[in-house]
Design an enzyme around this catalytic site. Structure first.
Site, PDB file in Angstrom:
ATOM      1  N   SER A  19       0.779  -1.094  -0.011  1.00  0.00           N
ATOM      2  CA  SER A  19       0.012   0.092  -0.038  1.00  0.00           C
ATOM      3  C   SER A  19       0.951   1.284  -0.076  1.00  0.00           C
ATOM      4  O   SER A  19       1.964   1.412   0.819  1.00  0.00           O
ATOM      5  CB  SER A  19      -1.015   0.184   1.386  1.00  0.00           C
ATOM      6  N   LYS A  70     -13.680  -3.904   0.284  1.00  0.00           N
ATOM      7  CA  LYS A  70     -14.507  -2.874  -0.226  1.00  0.00           C
ATOM      8  C   LYS A  70     -16.038  -3.204  -0.332  1.00  0.00           C
ATOM      9  O   LYS A  70     -16.584  -2.092   0.003  1.00  0.00           O
ATOM     10  CB  LYS A  70     -14.126  -2.150  -1.505  1.00  0.00           C
ATOM     11  N   ASP A 106     -13.070   7.664  -4.285  1.00  0.00           N
ATOM     12  CA  ASP A 106     -12.557   7.678  -5.524  1.00  0.00           C
ATOM     13  C   ASP A 106     -13.371   8.693  -6.467  1.00  0.00           C
ATOM     14  O   ASP A 106     -12.706   9.159  -7.436  1.00  0.00           O
ATOM     15  CB  ASP A 106     -12.703   6.329  -6.074  1.00  0.00           C
ATOM     16  N   GLY A 130     -13.211   0.521 -20.432  1.00  0.00           N
ATOM     17  CA  GLY A 130     -13.225  -0.399 -19.383  1.00  0.00           C
ATOM     18  C   GLY A 130     -14.552  -0.321 -18.404  1.00  0.00           C
ATOM     19  O   GLY A 130     -15.233   0.762 -18.356  1.00  0.00           O
ATOM     20  N   ALA A 131     -14.877  -1.365 -17.917  1.00  0.00           N
ATOM     21  CA  ALA A 131     -16.311  -0.948 -16.988  1.00  0.00           C
ATOM     22  C   ALA A 131     -16.137  -1.791 -15.837  1.00  0.00           C
ATOM     23  O   ALA A 131     -17.061  -2.739 -15.335  1.00  0.00           O
ATOM     24  CB  ALA A 131     -17.217  -1.617 -17.879  1.00  0.00           C
ATOM     25  N   ALA A 134     -13.216   0.415 -10.999  1.00  0.00           N
ATOM     26  CA  ALA A 134     -12.719   1.906 -10.807  1.00  0.00           C
ATOM     27  C   ALA A 134     -13.720   2.461 -11.679  1.00  0.00           C
ATOM     28  O   ALA A 134     -13.992   3.531 -11.642  1.00  0.00           O
ATOM     29  CB  ALA A 134     -11.408   1.983 -11.436  1.00  0.00           C
ATOM     30  N   ARG A 155     -14.176  -4.960 -24.356  1.00  0.00           N
ATOM     31  CA  ARG A 155     -13.577  -6.222 -25.082  1.00  0.00           C
ATOM     32  C   ARG A 155     -14.926  -7.171 -24.932  1.00  0.00           C
ATOM     33  O   ARG A 155     -15.116  -7.858 -25.954  1.00  0.00           O
ATOM     34  CB  ARG A 155     -12.573  -6.810 -24.682  1.00  0.00           C
ATOM     35  N   TYR A 227      -1.500   5.036 -12.630  1.00  0.00           N
ATOM     36  CA  TYR A 227      -0.069   5.859 -12.213  1.00  0.00           C
ATOM     37  C   TYR A 227       1.036   5.271 -12.173  1.00  0.00           C
ATOM     38  O   TYR A 227       2.260   5.912 -12.041  1.00  0.00           O
ATOM     39  CB  TYR A 227      -0.554   6.459 -10.773  1.00  0.00           C
TER      40      TYR A 227
HETATM   41  P1  NAP Z   1     -11.137  -4.561 -12.810  1.00  0.00           P
HETATM   42  O1  NAP Z   1     -12.256  -4.164 -11.768  1.00  0.00           O
HETATM   43  O2  NAP Z   1     -10.452  -5.608 -12.905  1.00  0.00           O
HETATM   44  O3  NAP Z   1     -11.664  -3.972 -14.289  1.00  0.00           O
HETATM   45  C1  NAP Z   1     -10.921  -3.633 -15.528  1.00  0.00           C
HETATM   46  C2  NAP Z   1     -11.415  -3.490 -16.821  1.00  0.00           C
HETATM   47  O4  NAP Z   1     -10.441  -3.366 -17.443  1.00  0.00           O
HETATM   48  C3  NAP Z   1     -12.609  -4.243 -16.806  1.00  0.00           C
HETATM   49  O5  NAP Z   1     -13.588  -3.829 -17.836  1.00  0.00           O
HETATM   50  C4  NAP Z   1     -11.640  -5.241 -17.895  1.00  0.00           C
HETATM   51  O6  NAP Z   1     -12.582  -6.129 -18.665  1.00  0.00           O
HETATM   52  C5  NAP Z   1     -10.981  -4.613 -18.469  1.00  0.00           C
HETATM   53  N1  NAP Z   1      -9.783  -5.369 -18.966  1.00  0.00           N
HETATM   54  C6  NAP Z   1      -8.766  -5.952 -17.980  1.00  0.00           C
HETATM   55  N2  NAP Z   1      -7.995  -6.568 -18.736  1.00  0.00           N
HETATM   56  C7  NAP Z   1      -8.081  -6.481 -19.950  1.00  0.00           C
HETATM   57  C8  NAP Z   1      -7.506  -6.576 -21.167  1.00  0.00           C
HETATM   58  N3  NAP Z   1      -6.272  -7.541 -21.297  1.00  0.00           N
HETATM   59  N4  NAP Z   1      -8.253  -6.236 -22.288  1.00  0.00           N
HETATM   60  C9  NAP Z   1      -9.180  -5.484 -22.311  1.00  0.00           C
HETATM   61  N5  NAP Z   1      -9.792  -5.376 -21.317  1.00  0.00           N
HETATM   62  C10 NAP Z   1      -9.150  -5.541 -20.088  1.00  0.00           C
HETATM   63  O7  NAP Z   1      -9.969  -3.166 -12.637  1.00  0.00           O
HETATM   64  P2  NAP Z   1     -10.066  -1.901 -11.734  1.00  0.00           P
HETATM   65  O8  NAP Z   1     -10.087  -2.073 -10.288  1.00  0.00           O
HETATM   66  O9  NAP Z   1     -11.329  -0.914 -12.253  1.00  0.00           O
HETATM   67  O10 NAP Z   1      -8.840  -1.121 -11.858  1.00  0.00           O
HETATM   68  C11 NAP Z   1      -8.650  -0.742 -13.341  1.00  0.00           C
HETATM   69  C12 NAP Z   1      -7.072   0.143 -13.128  1.00  0.00           C
HETATM   70  O11 NAP Z   1      -7.483   1.285 -12.508  1.00  0.00           O
HETATM   71  C13 NAP Z   1      -6.169  -0.362 -12.777  1.00  0.00           C
HETATM   72  O12 NAP Z   1      -4.911  -0.431 -13.430  1.00  0.00           O
HETATM   73  C14 NAP Z   1      -5.792   0.039 -11.397  1.00  0.00           C
HETATM   74  O13 NAP Z   1      -4.299   0.165 -10.959  1.00  0.00           O
HETATM   75  C15 NAP Z   1      -6.502   1.726 -11.766  1.00  0.00           C
HETATM   76  N6  NAP Z   1      -7.047   2.389 -10.732  1.00  0.00           N
HETATM   77  C16 NAP Z   1      -6.350   3.270 -10.463  1.00  0.00           C
HETATM   78  C17 NAP Z   1      -6.957   4.043  -9.543  1.00  0.00           C
HETATM   79  C18 NAP Z   1      -6.419   5.315  -9.004  1.00  0.00           C
HETATM   80  O14 NAP Z   1      -6.789   6.227  -7.795  1.00  0.00           O
HETATM   81  N7  NAP Z   1      -5.651   6.205  -9.971  1.00  0.00           N
HETATM   82  C19 NAP Z   1      -8.074   3.714  -8.553  1.00  0.00           C
HETATM   83  C20 NAP Z   1      -8.593   2.605  -8.956  1.00  0.00           C
HETATM   84  C21 NAP Z   1      -8.072   1.907 -10.017  1.00  0.00           C
HETATM   85  P3  NAP Z   1     -13.308  -7.680 -18.532  1.00  0.00           P
HETATM   86  O15 NAP Z   1     -14.378  -7.258 -17.640  1.00  0.00           O
HETATM   87  O16 NAP Z   1     -13.645  -7.974 -20.004  1.00  0.00           O
HETATM   88  O17 NAP Z   1     -12.350  -8.345 -17.719  1.00  0.00           O
END
Ligand code: NAP
Length: 284
Positions: A19, A70, A106, A130-131, A134, A155, A227
């Protein structure tokens, strides 16, 4: 110096050793000259109820919540703030006179990132890639700010449709295959493009969502919430295409600062928090 008067804050999750929050929050606390400390606390899934009761008993005024708690923490709380309720996830808990309220900061973090850079999504045509988890905070943030339209490119359309259906009472949202011609048409009229997939994140820095950059209007605002690295391939392409770009650092710092504001009423200085974050990422 930590004394008997020092107020305790922290983050629960598992694993938690990675973390960035302790370094980030303590940098802000120190810069603000507050008598507070923020620590990481490993809590396994089966220990969540005990941990929540323990934090209350120990007099914590607030704590952050990360994976895998969460959603699971929600039944243990006395109240849930609107953002956390709509998104369906809590990332911060405030404890006041033993009363525990769950928040999701967030949304504020995501919006602050854009506001810090002089951009408002109000009235804009937004495209989100993406869905996942986050994305829910992002969609709610965009709805609250009054975007004109929202297209989600993914996708797996069937899977993402459930997310769009959930938010449809608040606004019309379209889900499209990001390789389709109809999605390309939405890109052409977009004014804000956001990546919420992990594509491009360390260590997979040579990947990115399959965007046809020729369809993206030059000069629009492109936001990647990743990031690490600071500039993903997606953001580099956007910059080279003449777009204004933003990475996920401000969102991460913003959600932390907002949690601390909810707990204490103090607005932490974000620059020392961002510096601490960058230092941690460089040392990883
Ligand atoms: P998550 O719940 O796993 O969702 C990821 C999304 O991306 C889903 O829609 C997934 O599609 C898609 N995806 C994943 N791998 C893929 C691939 N190889 N090809 C195509 N689509 C793909 O993840 P999350 O928690 O939303 O986090 C996503 C990103 O945001 C991470 O990199 C995380 O570090 C970043 N993040 C940043 C912050 C910040 O404060 N800056 C906060 C939260 C998250 P499917 O449903 O088809 O798998």
């Amino acid at each position: 110096m930590i004394t008997g008067q020092t107020k305790n804050f922290g983050v629960i999750g598992h694993p938690i050793g990675h973390s960035l929050s302790p370094a980030m929050q303590n940098a802000g606390i120190q810069a603000a000259g507050l008598d507070c400390v923020y620590i990481a606390m490993p809590v396994e899934e089966e220990d969540l109820a005990q941990a929540v009761t323990g934090l209350k008993t120990l007099g914590f005024q607030g704590f952050n919540v990360t994976i895998p708690h969460k959603q699971a923490i929600m039944p243990f709380l006395d109240a849930i703030d609107e953002d956390a309720r709509v998104i369906g996830a809590v990332n911060a808990v405030a404890i006041q006179d033993g009363f525990m309220t769950g928040y999701n900061t967030d949304v504020v973090g995501f919006l602050q990132g854009m506001h810090n850079h002089g951009f408002s999504p109000a009235g804009k045509h937004a495209v989100l890639l993406g869905a996942g988890g986050a994305a829910r905070a992002i969609i709610w943030g965009l709805i609250k700010e009054g975007v004109a339209s929202l297209t989600i490119g993914v996708r797996n359309v069937v899977k993402a449709q459930a997310v769009a259906d959930y938010f449809r009472p608040y606004m019309q949202i379209q889900v499209m295959d990001w390789q389709s011609w109809e999605f390309r048409r939405m890109l052409i009229k977009s004014q804000l493009l956001i990546n919420s997939t992990p594509l491009g994140m360390e260590p997979n820095t040579l990947t990115m969502p399959p965007i046809d950059w020729a369809a993206v209007p030059a000069g629009i605002f492109v936001y990647d919430i990743i990031y690490t690295p600071a500039e993903t391939m997606f953001l580099r392409m956007a910059r080279e295409h003449g777009c204004q770009t933003l990475n996920g650092e401000d969102m991460l710092v913003g959600q932390g600062a907002e949690a601390f504001r909810i707990w204490t009423g103090h607005q932490l200085p974000t620059e020392p928090m961002a510096q601490a974050l960058r230092k941690c990422l460089e040392n990883q």
